[in-house]
Scaffold this motif. Structure first.
Motif: not given
Length: 188
Positions: A104-115, A121-129, A167-170
């Protein structure tokens, strides 16, 4: 009465043998024979032995289970999963509630992603084995400046392949959000 008679007969035999010069023969006496236990765990102490063995098995299973849970919680400290998989640079290895290890890695979502609107908004990137072919579900807790839990939000992704970044946006309209933390990750 028969005990006195048996004693009297035994005394007469002994006297007769003494006169004849023979050694007296011992009178056969029936001794009680102890019965052997025919089954496992019989008797008072046998039951305790069986109970002790069961308790030992339960404690061993509990210890092994606790060891695995503690090992999963330390995945981030170790830097790799049990299989040796490591997420890319910048990601934190995290044990998912369901589905194995993820990064997992937190990121700052763009205005477009946030709506639009006043959403926080908070963004989280997730990668799975192993990938999340059916569903990736993540919920986060929303915390105020004092660390109190003031709400939650979630996001999902479907068809995530092994080692593919999702990329998940909360979004939340809850006021006074100071920080967030991951509450649950399911990858299946």
């Amino acid at each position: 009465m028969s005990d006195e008679r048996d004693e009297e007969i035994a005394a007469l035999r002994a006297r007769l043998e003494e006169i004849e010069g023979r050694k007296p023969e011992p009178v056969p006496v029936a001794l009680p024979v102890a019965k052997k236990s025919s089954g496992f765990g019989k008797g008072f102490f046998g039951c305790f032995g069986v109970l002790a063995a069961i308790a030992l098995c339960i404690l061993t299973l509990a210890f092994c289970s606790a060891w695995n849970i503690a090992e999963d919680q330390r995945l981030g400290e170790i830097g790799q999963s049990r299989s040796g998989w490591r997420p890319p640079e910048g990601f934190v290895l995290t044990a998912a509630d369901r589905g194995g290890a993820v990064g997992t890695k937190w990121f700052e979502p763009t205005r477009e992603e946030c709506g639009r609107g006043r959403a926080t908004c908070a963004g989280l990137e997730v990668i799975s084995e192993q990938g999340c072919s059916r569903n990736l579900y993540v919920s986060i807790s929303l915390l105020d400046a004092n660390g109190a839990n003031i709400g939650w939000t979630n996001d999902t992704a479907q068809g995530v392949q092994p080692n593919q970044i999702a990329r998940l946006v909360f979004r939340s309209y809850q006021p006074d959000i100071h920080t967030t933390r991951i509450a649950e990750i399911n990858c299946y």
